[in-house]
Every structure is written in C-alpha cells, then in structure tokens.
Design a protein around this motif. Structure first.
Motif, short mmCIF file in Angstrom:
data_model
loop_
_atom_site.label_atom_id
_atom_site.label_comp_id
_atom_site.label_asym_id
_atom_site.label_seq_id
_atom_site.Cartn_x
_atom_site.Cartn_y
_atom_site.Cartn_z
N GLN A 235 5.91 -51.54 27.10
CA GLN A 235 7.01 -52.17 26.51
C GLN A 235 7.09 -51.98 25.06
O GLN A 235 8.34 -52.20 24.37
CB GLN A 235 7.21 -53.86 26.73
CG GLN A 235 7.01 -54.47 28.12
CD GLN A 235 8.42 -54.00 28.90
OE1 GLN A 235 9.37 -54.08 28.45
NE2 GLN A 235 8.07 -53.52 30.46
N SER A 236 6.24 -51.32 24.53
CA SER A 236 6.43 -51.01 22.98
C SER A 236 7.48 -50.04 22.83
O SER A 236 8.12 -49.14 23.79
CB SER A 236 4.88 -50.29 22.78
OG SER A 236 3.81 -50.95 22.82
N GLY B 18 -0.40 -64.24 27.43
CA GLY B 18 -0.26 -63.92 26.22
C GLY B 18 -0.33 -64.97 25.27
O GLY B 18 -0.98 -65.08 24.07
N THR C 146 4.14 -55.88 13.89
CA THR C 146 3.44 -56.47 15.28
C THR C 146 2.42 -57.41 14.70
O THR C 146 1.99 -58.30 15.04
CB THR C 146 2.96 -55.28 16.10
OG1 THR C 146 3.83 -54.60 16.48
CG2 THR C 146 1.98 -56.15 17.33
N GLN D 90 2.30 -61.97 18.12
CA GLN D 90 1.49 -60.73 18.40
C GLN D 90 0.07 -60.47 17.60
O GLN D 90 -0.84 -59.81 18.20
CB GLN D 90 2.44 -59.65 18.10
CG GLN D 90 3.65 -59.66 19.21
CD GLN D 90 3.10 -59.16 20.72
OE1 GLN D 90 2.81 -60.01 21.31
NE2 GLN D 90 3.17 -57.90 21.10
N MET E 258 1.88 -54.30 27.92
CA MET E 258 2.18 -54.24 26.24
C MET E 258 2.60 -52.66 26.07
O MET E 258 3.41 -52.63 25.12
CB MET E 258 1.28 -54.82 25.62
CG MET E 258 1.31 -56.23 25.52
SD MET E 258 -0.41 -57.01 24.74
CE MET E 258 -0.04 -56.71 23.34
#
Length: 201
Positions: free
Chosen positions: A74-75, A26, A98, A104, A71
């Motif tokens: 984990q959102s 990331g 975000t 992000q 992702m």
C-alpha cells in the motif's frame, strides 16, 4: 503443499476480513505494542470470528508478517521529478511523514522493537524494507544515467542512507523527525553519493 498462514492473498469478502483484521492489528501495535498483540483481541476489534483469525494467520508473528506485507503493497510509489536531489528529498519526506504520523510512527516503533527478539518479525521487516528500497532505487539509477551521480553508485545503499538518520533520530530521541530533517538527510546522502562514498565494484 498448503501455504503458510498469512501468505495467501484473498479477494471478495475474504479481502474485507483481511483488511479489517490488519487494521485492528495495526491499531493494537500502535496503541499498546507487540507484547499486547493477541489474536482473540484482534478478532474482537475487527468484528470477525476468532476461529477465522486463528485459521488464517495462525500466530501473532504470522499476523505481523502479513501486516508488513500489506503496508509494503500500500506504500506510495516513488517520485519521478527528473532530478536525483528532488527524488531523494521526496523519499525522505515520505519517510518523515510516516514516522511523524501518530499511528504509523508508533506502529513502526513497535514492529522494530519486536524484530529485535523475534526472528520471523525481523524477516518480515527486512522484506518490507527490501520492497521499499527496490521501489526507490530507480531514482538513483536514473541519476547515474543523467550524470548526476558517479557510475557504479549502489542505488539501494543511497536509498537506505536517506532514511537511516530519520529512523535513528526517532528511535534514539523518541521525537518524530521534521521536514527540515528530511531535507538534511536527503542532501547528506546525495553529497556522500557524489563524493563516490557509495560506489561499488
């Protein structure tokens, strides 16, 4: 039949390795974009063996697919305020925060750009949004049940209509959306839904 690289959900030490590698991936995406994502560099950043990364993910696209899956997992969960307007605004503000986040926002821009020319990344990105839309769609469904929206309103389409202007603004102007933009996007989607623009069947 063996699992496709990047699809097995590990535990223990393997989970820690996965977390470190996905964090490193990331970071590279946010800093340099998809074109500079390299498994050996990710392994170095994550301080894990290069062989481990190649064996587990197999390719850059396999790594991006797993990153997007993580992702989605984990959102943050949806809001349940009891008001469809406030629920949609909460969704819009989550998207706005975000995209406005330095890391992000850059990461999403990189993945979206990669999805335009890589089929597996595109499929992974679609899967990510399917998960997020499914998470928020019940807010619209509850709104229909409470009589706030017309019967037959397509919940998934309303959720997409909330976030679409925020992504479009980011991609076409390069400027992150503001909280006021989130409110306008949610209110516009709600007005269209109330006008039966999203009624199906």
């Amino acid at each position: 039949m063996s699992a496709e690289p990047g699809t097995v959900r590990p535990g223990g030490r393997t989970a820690r390795v996965r977390a470190a590698v996905l964090r490193a991936a990331g970071d590279v995406l946010a800093e340099q974009g998809f074109a500079h994502l390299d498994l050996a560099d990710v392994a170095r950043r994550a301080e894990v063996g290069k062989t481990t990364v190649y064996r587990r993910w197999g390719s850059v696209t396999g790594l991006v697919a797993d990153l997007l899956d993580d992702m989605a997992e984990q959102s943050l969960p949806r809001a349940e305020t009891g008001s469809v307007r406030e629920d949609l605004r909460a969704n819009a503000h989550l998207v706005q925060r975000t995209l406005a986040d330095a890391r992000q926002g850059a990461l999403f821009r990189a993945v979206i750009a990669a999805a335009t020319c890589d089929a597996r990344t595109a499929e992974s990105l679609r899967r990510f949004y399917e998960v997020r839309v499914a998470e928020w769609a019940p807010c619209v469904e509850r709104g229909v049940e409470r009589g706030e929206l017309p019967v037959g309103t397509d919940a998934a389409t309303v959720v997409r209509a909330v976030s679409a202007p925020l992504y479009y603004a980011l991609l076409t102007t390069g400027t992150a959306p503001e909280p006021a933009d989130a409110d306008r996007a949610a209110d516009a989607a709600l007005a269209a839904a109330r006008a039966e623009a999203y009624v199906v069947g």
